[in-house]
Design an enzyme around this catalytic site. Structure first.
Site, PDB file in Angstrom:
ATOM      1  N   ARG A  36      22.724  36.012  27.783  1.00 39.82           N
ATOM      2  CA  ARG A  36      23.656  36.206  27.632  1.00 39.82           C
ATOM      3  C   ARG A  36      24.435  37.020  28.117  1.00 39.82           C
ATOM      4  NH1 ARG A  36      22.050  34.859  20.513  1.00 39.82           N
ATOM      5  NH2 ARG A  36      22.089  32.326  21.245  1.00 39.82           N
ATOM      6  N   LYS A 197      11.467  20.270  13.595  1.00 45.37           N
ATOM      7  CA  LYS A 197      11.709  18.779  12.494  1.00 45.37           C
ATOM      8  C   LYS A 197      12.525  18.277  12.245  1.00 45.37           C
ATOM      9  CE  LYS A 197       9.810  22.576   9.198  1.00 45.37           C
ATOM     10  NZ  LYS A 197      10.737  23.439   7.833  1.00 45.37           N
ATOM     11  N   GLY A 351      18.866  27.478  22.545  1.00 48.64           N
ATOM     12  CA  GLY A 351      17.945  28.171  21.825  1.00 48.64           C
ATOM     13  C   GLY A 351      16.821  27.907  22.462  1.00 48.64           C
ATOM     14  N   GLY A 374      22.782  27.971  17.326  1.00 49.82           N
ATOM     15  CA  GLY A 374      23.044  26.952  15.929  1.00 49.82           C
ATOM     16  C   GLY A 374      24.922  26.255  16.218  1.00 49.82           C
TER      17      GLY A 374
END
Length: 393
Positions: A36, A197, A351, A374
């Site tokens: 980053r 998930k 992510g 996110g």
């Protein structure tokens, strides 16, 4: 999306309040991953070269509104100065008279970094008074922090109400790349999606299912899709509620979108029993634990990906952090890299997807690797990101 671009701003001699996402992983007080930090350098160099007086804002970690020396941005400021070859001053707070004074003594092309904005609870509350206090240190505002664009915080949204506001170079690059996935993508369009998930990425499936031609599915969510079709997955990680997966299967069928699922798997007796890792067809999983897609599945996925013209990689195919379970993600990544070499547009979601791409060495072959986590997920879900909406206003 309509917003003002940094290149259109007259910044010379002006104090630029620059919001970056410098939330780099730290280990024992040292920066563990500079991804980053490297990503923001083009914006910082542009501002320096155009004579801006740049005040850098960021957060680090989750200090819960209290000062925490372990989450100070001082090491980030030191590293930025080394990478830029330019001094970067540091102020121990982001508001107050000392901060304002530091912004006023900057020379053209100079930099100062303020301390972690999340040391104040008002930041995450998007408190208007706190936002106005931040604006005392700037004449105009640049949001370059795509990774926090999904947060309606004072430094990502609130300050845009009080200062002329622009998108930074990284923000603009992120939005341009991600928009190619959602606005008029070139077909065939394939989404390689993994992660733990299904429930965490239902919105991605529901939004992209109207745009893609196929999904290739790995990770724990593949186990959920298999279980939703009555296929035994042993002790493998899966969602307890199978209804979201069943709904996505039905929706894909109604739209003619292919859902590619594993036909073989790498299983082990337990998560930490790597010495028991073995390749089996799905009907021989037994009471084992699936930790990666099998080699036949990986090759089948690779064949689908090589023919694609637009690709989004949104999660690893297995537990890539362990050598025994890296093959699926590596083969998929190499296939995306090959497609990219032949003209495909390839975007890696932030992510875990970005971490896997860097760890396995195929990040550099992609069209774009998102710095968001996110924020990228919510963009792909079709949600409005508050940081972007503030720029558009």
């Amino acid at each position: 999306m309509r917003f003002k671009r940094l290149e259109d701003a007259d910044v010379r001699g002006k104090r630029v309040l620059l919001r970056e996402d410098l939330n780099a992983p730290m280990k024992n007080g040292a920066i563990a991953d500079e991804t980053r930090i490297i990503a923001v350098l083009p914006t910082l160099r542009w501002l320096r070269d155009h004579g801006a007086r740049t005040v850098i804002l960021s957060h680090l970690g989750r200090p819960d509104g209290k000062a925490d020396p372990k989450l100070s941005l001082r090491p980030i400021a030191t590293r930025l100065a080394e990478l830029l070859g330019t001094p970067v001053g540091f102020v121990d707070d982001c508001v107050g008279d000392a901060a304002v004074a530091a912004s006023k003594v900057l020379a053209d092309g100079g930099f100062v970094m303020f301390e972690n904005v999340r040391f104040h609870p008002e930041e995450e509350a998007n408190d208007p008074a706190f936002a106005r206090e931040l604006t005392r240190s700037g004449d105009l505002y640049v949001n370059d922090a795509f990774g926090t664009a999904h947060r309606a915080h004072a430094s990502t949204a609130g300050v845009a109400a009080d200062l002329p506001s622009y998108a930074g170079l990284l923000m603009e690059a992120e939005l341009a790349a991600l928009s190619r996935l959602t606005e008029h993508p070139v077909h065939p369009y394939v989404c390689a999606i993994g992660g733990a998930k299904v429930v965490d990425k239902v919105g991605v499936f529901e939004n992209l299912i109207a745009k893609v031609d196929a999904f290739v599915i790995g990770g724990g969510m593949a186990n959920t899709f298999l279980a939703a079709q009555g296929i035994g997955v042993g002790k493998s990680l899966r969602d307890p509620d199978l209804l979201p997966a069943q709904r996505i299967i039905a929706l894909a069928l109604s739209r003619g979108v292919a859902l590619h699922l594993p036909t073989d798997a790498v299983v082990a007796d337990a998560f930490d029993a790597d010495d028991t890792a073995r390749v089996v067809p799905l009907d021989q999983v037994g009471d084992g634990m699936i930790l990666d897609i099998g080699p036949k599945s990986a090759q089948a996925y690779a064949d689908v990906l090589r023919s694609a013209k637009t690709i989004v990689f949104n999660g690893p195919m297995g537990v890539y952090e362990k050598a025994a379970y890296q093959n699926g993600t590596r083969v998929v990544g190499e296939a995306i890299a090959e497609a990219t070499q032949h003209g495909a547009v390839s975007v890696v979601g932030g992510g875990d997807a970005a971490a896997a791409a860097h760890a396995l060495g195929f990040a550099g072959a992609m069209t774009h690797v998102s710095t968001g986590g996110g924020a990228t997920l919510e963009f792909l879900e079709g949600k409005t990101l508050p940081g972007i909406a503030a720029l558009e206003r």
